[in-house]
Design an enzyme around this catalytic site. Structure first.
Site, mmCIF file in Angstrom:
data_model
loop_
_atom_site.group_PDB
_atom_site.id
_atom_site.type_symbol
_atom_site.label_atom_id
_atom_site.label_comp_id
_atom_site.label_asym_id
_atom_site.label_seq_id
_atom_site.Cartn_x
_atom_site.Cartn_y
_atom_site.Cartn_z
ATOM 1 N N CYS A 1 -2.150 9.599 2.384
ATOM 2 C CA CYS A 1 -1.679 9.007 1.118
ATOM 3 C C CYS A 1 -2.587 9.346 -0.042
ATOM 4 C CB CYS A 1 -1.560 7.496 1.280
ATOM 5 S SG CYS A 1 -3.072 6.727 1.842
ATOM 6 N N GLU B 1 0.876 -1.172 0.000
ATOM 7 C CA GLU B 1 0.000 0.000 0.000
ATOM 8 C C GLU B 1 0.911 1.218 0.000
ATOM 9 O OE1 GLU B 1 -3.362 0.231 -0.042
ATOM 10 O OE2 GLU B 1 -3.790 -1.905 0.022
#
Ligand code: NAD
Length: 472
Positions: free
Chosen positions: A260, A226
């Site tokens: 993010c 991720e």
């Protein structure tokens, strides 16, 4: 039950290298007993996790505030409440997810039955990042437990108060034979990466992502990465500007831009940049007041190293708003840049902080081209009233997730997989997608003895071959 936030020193064992080796061996042996396979075990752990969250909400909130200056509302939306919804969703659907599913069997395999049988992968490693330090470790843990795995958690050392709290609370609530927390930094993570885990789930930057993948290759361990990158936000001329600005400010400056999936930069149509900047300024004032430093709702930069990195992005840049900073408080004002050089660091690296470059482009085609010339992003945003333009951007670009006319709202839907593509990562989780990530879907075919067609057995003949061709 309450607990105070502890430090690594309070848990001298959980960062020693020997303890890491011993824990891995212990968890692996426990998994082999089959104890974590039953639905009862999984449900019990998930309920215990929910209890941990309920009984220590205040401790979690305090730790998040100490690490990142997170206010209560933000902590709830993006960490505590988020985790509670994920547990609730998993408990609601677990029985169905675990079900063995029957599929059809071809003529050649008759009489026979075929099944898809989800089984746990085994003992897995979960490495978290510092920006959502509770959620990024616990959400993958929910998925790992739901799939019946043992897990070692390695929270980020940069968010040390949350890491210590997890190391303290997890053993109090969850099955210690199946779930362990390792604290520490590079040495501890490197030791963990040497173990033959059955899966490695990593959240963080690309550089360490490559280290994780290299280490995993040694044992042919599958990985979920991720990662992050520069997530673009396209603003069409034909949009509702005030709602667009409100939503960009929400998505960009939550957690002081250390998200993010925050919009990294905006692509706006030529001639519309000043109107957008005006609305963004109005919204910044409305959401964080004239003095964001004094606002309880505005976060801080995680540490001085990241502060220095972000401050350097502002040197000699065309600042359209903000630009003030305070090293002692790890504070950087919400800042907007207008058309910085595309070669400058702020447009070459992932910003991961409260700086928003706005780049003007001629039209949607130019925006699409701009996006496609760069690495595939984790998220992409497009604000436009035109369905044709929305669809045009959707079909001509690639990204982990897309939100049309809002910021990162896809995160709240557990039916949507969350993960990157290309340089922004591989694999996904949330809801059933997390269960699938931590499960192996075993193919099973059951045959009976009562009819044994010998067409596939030697000695072969032309008659057997032609019969075989007809049966397929
Ligand atoms: P970080 O510094 O917390 O590092 C992540 C993890 O890697 C930590 O647990 C750390 O201990 C470990 N680590 C660091 N150096 C290591 C080394 N040399 N060897 C082995 N392990 C090591 O986090 P970061 O990398 O600064 O995180 C920021 C990045 O993460 C950004 O790119 C962001 O976009 C991305 N991110 C992605 C997601 C997502 O869900 N896709 C979420 C959050 C952050």
């Amino acid at each position: 039950m309450t607990a105070t936030v502890s430090s690594i020193e309070d848990n001298p064992k959980n960062n020693s290298l020997i303890w890491i080796d011993e824990s891995f061996a212990k968890l692996k042996a426990y998994h082999a007993t089959g104890a974590t396979r039953s639905r009862e075990w999984r449900v019990k752990q998930l309920k215990q996790l929910d209890k941990l969250v309920d009984e220590h909400q205040e401790d979690i909130q305090k730790a998040l505030n100490a690490d990142l200056g997170k206010c209560e509302m933000e902590s709830w939306i993006s960490e505590i409440g988020y985790i509670k919804s994920e547990i609730k969703h998993t408990l609601k659907h677990l029985k169905r997810w675990m079900k063995v599913k029957k599929v059809s069997s071809p003529m050649l395999a008759q009489p026979g039955k075929s099944y898809l049988h989800p089984e746990p992968l085994g003992t897995v490693l979960i490495i978290g990042a510092w920006n959502y330090p509770f959620q990024l470790v616990i959400a993958p843990l929910i998925a790992a437990i739901s799939a019946g795995n043992c897990a070692i958690l390695k929270p980020s050392e940069l968010s040390e108060r949350t890491s210590s709290l997890l190391a303290k609370l997890v053993p109090q609530y969850l099955d210690n034979d199946a779930i362990a927390v390792v604290e520490g930094a590079k040495d501890q993570t490197s030791r963990l990466l040497k173990q033959p885990f059955d899966h490695m789930f990593y959240t963080g930057g690309e550089t360490v992502g490559k280290i994780v993948m290299r280490a995993a290759a040694e044992h042919l361990t599958p990985v979920t990465l991720e990662l992050g990158g520069k997530s673009p936000c396209i603003v069409d001329a034909d949009t509702n500007l005030s709602v667009t600005a409100a939503r960009i400010v929400w998505g960009k400056w939550m957690n002081a831009g250390q998200t993010c999936v925050a919009p990294d930069y905006v692509l706006v149509m030529e001639g519309h940049e000043q109107a957008l900047i005006g609305e963004l300024k109005n919204q910044l004032k409305k959401q964080y007041s004239d003095d964001p430093l004094a606002s309880d709702d505005y976060g801080k930069i995680v540490n001085q190293r990241h502060f220095v990195r972000l401050a350097s992005y502002l040197e000699d840049q065309p600042i359209a708003h903000g630009g003030h900073s305070n090293l002692a408080e790890c504070y950087i004002e919400p800042t907007i840049l207008l058309n910085p050089s595309l070669d400058s660091a702020v447009m070459q690296e992932e910003i991961f902080g409260p700086i928003l470059p706005i780049i003007t482009v001629k039209n949607i085609d130019a925006a699409v081209e701009f996006v496609n010339q760069r690495a595939k992003p984790l998220a992409l945003y497009v604000f436009s009233k035109s369905k044709a333009k929305q669809d045009d951007v959707l079909t001509r670009t690639s990204a982990g997730s897309v939100c049309v006319n809002d910021g990162m709202m896809f995160m709240v839907n557990p039916e949507l997989p969350f993960g990157g593509v290309g340089h922004s990562g591989m694999g996904s989780y949330h809801g059933k997608w997390g269960f699938d990530t931590f499960s192996h879907l075993k193919s099973v075919m059951k045959r009976s003895f009562w009819f044994d067609l010998d067409v596939r057995y030697a000695p072969f003949s032309k008659t057997k071959l032609s019969l075989l061709k007809r049966l397929q």
